[in-house]
Design a protein around this motif. Structure first.
Motif, PDB file in Angstrom:
ATOM      1  N   ASP A  80      -5.921 -33.530  -1.001  1.00 32.49           N
ATOM      2  CA  ASP A  80      -4.528 -33.154  -1.221  1.00 32.49           C
ATOM      3  C   ASP A  80      -4.457 -31.709  -1.707  1.00 32.49           C
ATOM      4  OD1 ASP A  80      -1.751 -33.449  -1.508  1.00 32.49           O
ATOM      5  OD2 ASP A  80      -1.959 -34.110  -3.589  1.00 32.49           O
ATOM      6  N   TYR A 125      -9.168 -22.153  -0.973  1.00 33.32           N
ATOM      7  CA  TYR A 125      -8.627 -23.488  -1.210  1.00 33.32           C
ATOM      8  C   TYR A 125      -8.026 -23.589  -2.602  1.00 33.32           C
ATOM      9  CZ  TYR A 125     -11.143 -24.853   2.982  1.00 33.32           C
ATOM     10  OH  TYR A 125     -11.587 -24.949   4.276  1.00 33.32           O
ATOM     11  N   SER A 173      -5.595 -31.700   4.762  1.00 34.93           N
ATOM     12  CA  SER A 173      -6.129 -33.006   4.355  1.00 34.93           C
ATOM     13  C   SER A 173      -7.660 -33.012   4.373  1.00 34.93           C
ATOM     14  CB  SER A 173      -5.589 -34.108   5.267  1.00 34.93           C
ATOM     15  OG  SER A 173      -5.980 -33.859   6.603  1.00 34.93           O
ATOM     16  N   VAL A 205       4.529 -23.554  -4.163  1.00 34.71           N
ATOM     17  CA  VAL A 205       3.929 -24.903  -4.110  1.00 34.71           C
ATOM     18  C   VAL A 205       2.521 -24.951  -4.712  1.00 34.71           C
ATOM     19  CG1 VAL A 205       5.325 -25.711  -2.172  1.00 34.71           C
ATOM     20  CG2 VAL A 205       3.089 -24.678  -1.746  1.00 34.71           C
ATOM     21  N   ILE A 206       1.845 -23.811  -4.864  1.00 41.13           N
ATOM     22  CA  ILE A 206       0.508 -23.839  -5.475  1.00 41.13           C
ATOM     23  C   ILE A 206       0.549 -23.491  -6.965  1.00 41.13           C
ATOM     24  CG2 ILE A 206      -0.779 -23.523  -3.325  1.00 41.13           C
ATOM     25  CD1 ILE A 206      -1.255 -20.562  -4.280  1.00 41.13           C
ATOM     26  N   TYR A 244      -2.114 -24.972  -9.267  1.00 36.43           N
ATOM     27  CA  TYR A 244      -3.284 -25.442  -8.513  1.00 36.43           C
ATOM     28  C   TYR A 244      -4.466 -24.539  -8.860  1.00 36.43           C
ATOM     29  CZ  TYR A 244      -1.039 -28.864  -5.435  1.00 36.43           C
ATOM     30  OH  TYR A 244      -0.414 -29.976  -4.930  1.00 36.43           O
ATOM     31  N   GLU A 260      -0.941 -23.351   3.861  1.00 41.88           N
ATOM     32  CA  GLU A 260      -0.796 -24.621   4.571  1.00 41.88           C
ATOM     33  C   GLU A 260      -1.343 -25.770   3.741  1.00 41.88           C
ATOM     34  OE1 GLU A 260      -1.326 -23.167   9.199  1.00 41.88           O
ATOM     35  OE2 GLU A 260      -3.013 -24.133   8.209  1.00 41.88           O
ATOM     36  N   LYS A 261      -0.639 -26.887   3.772  1.00 44.02           N
ATOM     37  CA  LYS A 261      -1.141 -28.140   3.202  1.00 44.02           C
ATOM     38  C   LYS A 261      -2.234 -28.642   4.133  1.00 44.02           C
ATOM     39  CE  LYS A 261      -0.224 -31.727   0.438  1.00 44.02           C
ATOM     40  NZ  LYS A 261      -0.771 -31.735  -0.891  1.00 44.02           N
ATOM     41  N   TYR A 267      -4.286 -27.226  -0.619  1.00 45.11           N
ATOM     42  CA  TYR A 267      -3.724 -26.187   0.252  1.00 45.11           C
ATOM     43  C   TYR A 267      -4.835 -25.206   0.561  1.00 45.11           C
ATOM     44  CZ  TYR A 267       1.000 -27.706  -0.935  1.00 45.11           C
ATOM     45  OH  TYR A 267       2.149 -28.441  -1.083  1.00 45.11           O
TER      46      TYR A 267
END
Length: 158
Positions: free
Chosen positions: A37, A50, A20, A105-106, A109, A17-18, A39
């Motif tokens: 910003d 994280y 904030s 998406v990661i 990261y 999950e993204k 995940y």
């Protein structure tokens, strides 16, 4: 106070999950990472892990050659971090450079093991490292339930 998150209710396979939440990492009082910003990955019996955008991390990183495999995310790359004054630490930061499709998406990261040599914070709260140094979850006061870690990969008794 934040709502409690029970690790026993987290899914398997894990959910990405993204978020904030404000994530900060300091070394000897100096900020080395700061982002809102990121995940998190939520998996049964794990506090959140994280993943921070590389641009939010102010460290020189060099791959160490260490690699591990996650059945869900793929092969992890580990790094040596230059901490200044000739100090460095190895294999306390990792990334997925070629993740599985579900975790694309990661890609790139960075994730940090909480605890020495740095301090990690979520929304201003200092993180406790996950017991056992096997997984990279960050324990905060909103985490409850029985977590993996003390016995490595063995499932905890519920």
């Amino acid at each position: 106070m934040a709502a409690k998150l029970n690790v026993q209710s987290f899914p398997r396979p894990p959910r990405l999950e993204k978020i904030s939440r404000h994530l900060r990492i300091t070394y000897l009082g100096k900020e080395i990472a700061d982002t809102r910003d990121a995940y998190w990955v939520l998996e049964t019996h794990h506090p959140p892990t994280y993943y921070l955008p590389r641009a939010s991390v102010n460290l020189a990183l060099t791959p160490t050659g260490r690699s591990t495999i996650c059945e869900w995310k793929g092969s992890a790359t580990y790094y040596r971090a230059a901490l200044g004054d000739g100090a460095s630490v190895a294999n306390r930061i990792w990334s997925y450079e070629s993740p599985t499709a579900a975790f694309e998406v990661i890609r790139g990261y960075l994730s940090f093991y909480a605890g020495a040599p740095w301090e990690c914070f979520v929304d201003g709260e200092r993180v406790e490292p996950l017991p056992g140094d096997f997984y990279g979850g960050w324990v905060t006061s909103d985490i409850e339930g029985i977590v993996k870690g003390r016995l490595g990969n063995l499932d905890p008794t519920v």
